[in-house]
Design a protein around this motif. Sequence first.
Motif, PDB file in Angstrom:
ATOM      1  N   ALA A  16       8.775 107.453 -33.539  1.00 52.06           N
ATOM      2  CA  ALA A  16       8.065 108.142 -34.614  1.00 52.06           C
ATOM      3  C   ALA A  16       7.147 107.185 -35.361  1.00 52.06           C
ATOM      4  N   ALA A  17       7.604 105.940 -35.568  1.00 52.69           N
ATOM      5  CA  ALA A  17       6.789 104.972 -36.301  1.00 52.69           C
ATOM      6  C   ALA A  17       5.547 104.577 -35.510  1.00 52.69           C
ATOM      7  N   VAL A  18       5.710 104.389 -34.194  1.00 54.77           N
ATOM      8  CA  VAL A  18       4.551 104.050 -33.362  1.00 54.77           C
ATOM      9  C   VAL A  18       3.587 105.224 -33.290  1.00 54.77           C
ATOM     10  N   ARG A  19       4.120 106.434 -33.163  1.00 56.18           N
ATOM     11  CA  ARG A  19       3.254 107.614 -33.092  1.00 56.18           C
ATOM     12  C   ARG A  19       2.414 107.730 -34.368  1.00 56.18           C
ATOM     13  N   GLU A  20       3.025 107.487 -35.515  1.00 59.29           N
ATOM     14  CA  GLU A  20       2.274 107.537 -36.771  1.00 59.29           C
ATOM     15  C   GLU A  20       1.197 106.458 -36.806  1.00 59.29           C
ATOM     16  N   ALA A  21       1.548 105.252 -36.365  1.00 62.52           N
ATOM     17  CA  ALA A  21       0.573 104.163 -36.385  1.00 62.52           C
ATOM     18  C   ALA A  21      -0.602 104.432 -35.469  1.00 62.52           C
ATOM     19  N   MET A  22      -0.342 105.030 -34.305  1.00 65.46           N
ATOM     20  CA  MET A  22      -1.402 105.253 -33.329  1.00 65.46           C
ATOM     21  C   MET A  22      -2.399 106.314 -33.796  1.00 65.46           C
ATOM     22  N   THR A  23      -2.034 107.138 -34.786  1.00 68.13           N
ATOM     23  CA  THR A  23      -2.951 108.165 -35.281  1.00 68.13           C
ATOM     24  C   THR A  23      -3.470 107.838 -36.674  1.00 68.13           C
ATOM     25  N   VAL A  24      -3.170 106.642 -37.171  1.00 70.61           N
ATOM     26  CA  VAL A  24      -3.465 106.332 -38.567  1.00 70.61           C
ATOM     27  C   VAL A  24      -4.927 106.069 -38.837  1.00 70.61           C
TER      28      VAL A  24
ATOM     29  N   ALA B   6       2.460  95.730 -31.594  1.00 68.79           N
ATOM     30  CA  ALA B   6       2.143  96.434 -32.833  1.00 68.79           C
ATOM     31  C   ALA B   6       1.806  95.446 -33.947  1.00 68.79           C
ATOM     32  N   GLN B   7       2.506  94.308 -33.976  1.00 64.15           N
ATOM     33  CA  GLN B   7       2.205  93.287 -34.979  1.00 64.15           C
ATOM     34  C   GLN B   7       0.794  92.736 -34.776  1.00 64.15           C
ATOM     35  N   THR B   8       0.418  92.484 -33.527  1.00 69.93           N
ATOM     36  CA  THR B   8      -0.922  91.969 -33.228  1.00 69.93           C
ATOM     37  C   THR B   8      -1.997  92.984 -33.612  1.00 69.93           C
ATOM     38  N   ILE B   9      -1.773  94.246 -33.271  1.00 66.45           N
ATOM     39  CA  ILE B   9      -2.736  95.286 -33.636  1.00 66.45           C
ATOM     40  C   ILE B   9      -2.857  95.384 -35.154  1.00 66.45           C
ATOM     41  N   GLY B  10      -1.722  95.236 -35.850  1.00 64.53           N
ATOM     42  CA  GLY B  10      -1.756  95.262 -37.306  1.00 64.53           C
ATOM     43  C   GLY B  10      -2.673  94.192 -37.870  1.00 64.53           C
TER      44      GLY B  10
END
Length: 452
Positions: free
Chosen positions: A109-117, A216-220
Amino acid sequence: MGRERWCNESVDSPIRHPLTYLRLQRGWSLEELARRVRLSAERQGLRSGITRQRISHFEHGKRTPSEETQLLFAEVFAVPEREVNPLNWPEWLPATDSPLSLGPRSTFAAVREAMTVDRRAFAAYTGAALTALAHQWSLLEPSRLAGSLGGKTVDGALLTWLEDSTAQLAELATAQRQHTVRLLDAHLATLTDLLRDAHYSEETGRRLHIQVARVAQTIGWHRFDQDQQGAAGRFWHAALHSAHAAGDEDLGAGILSDLAYQAVWLRQPGTAVEILAHAISRANHPASRSLLHLRRARAHAQLDDARACHRDIAAAEARLGAAAHRSPPSWCAWLSPADMSVDTGRCFLDLGAGPEAHRHIADGVRQLPQARAKTKAVFLAYEADGFLRSGEVERAAASASQSLTLARSLGADRCLGLLRDLMPAFSRHGRVHEVSELMTAARAASVPLVPR
């Protein structure tokens, strides 16, 4: 009343303004929002000439609503009048979300939210919400990992390749990030697909979760460097969920320190101090603890707490020395004496100790490897700030010009933001030759640094 389907309005372009986010969240068209504002005015015995075009101008930053209009928006969106700060438009608008609680399979759920943010890149978590998340992380033990019972078994060779690719993508020079963004997004999607659908042992699940966290950390950080603060926070939030599921305490502490660093950047040092206290409580490797103490020192400096700042600097230096003969976790392998020196100097700058700040920042800039160009651009902006504060305008302009050249070549919007903040001080010295050249370079590059 002229209601539009908001998804048609937003799907093809990012949402860049909190007012747009709030309007589309409620399914209102521009005309519908304008109508509600006019009705709010009528209820108060006022008249408002707000139209859909005026709303559009607000959302695109072409105009700023008057204090009276902002109070009408507050009523429409049920914001208490005491929370309205007309000088802080549009930040007072309540366009934020709450982070998900840590728990079994919360990574998806957390990744899904991040990918659409990216459609709501401005929306950031509140300090209280992040502090609560950090507190939960410090107390909650991860659940046992289990893969899908029906999916194909994860191939060992594929997993090794994914791990190697994660490391390579994370280590690419900042100048190449414009070419790697889509690769990282695709890499994260592949890893989460495997987590959701494949069959794997607990050890394989742990390895997959660690890779999800690292990507995800790198993308952040990519989003952070592009000044997309909400998006950066959500990718780090997703990374924290995955690191926690893997039971990697040092990696989780590192991700919390990224969120704390962001809080310092956004001038929320109290939030950073609280987050870092939880992170330090469970970090194990001395290099991890060194970076955590160094970042907390920056937060204490912003709070003008010199004693706590010096205490954390000493702790950071001691732990970096203790880490010299041990391989550091990958997320903080870059930490070096150069970083220690510049961040210490930045602390002294915030505390008003100019001479000490200059010495430390200059030493760090000299030591920094050429490959870390983005970090050097930030360090040079710090150096320019220090020279400006001590009245050394020519040296300040020289450092700012170097920083501008690097930041432009890298597309580092975050660094350009640092320089933009210095421009009002530079503009008071427009007759100085070096300052004039800096202003000219900014205009020629179409970089919006010069105050209007």
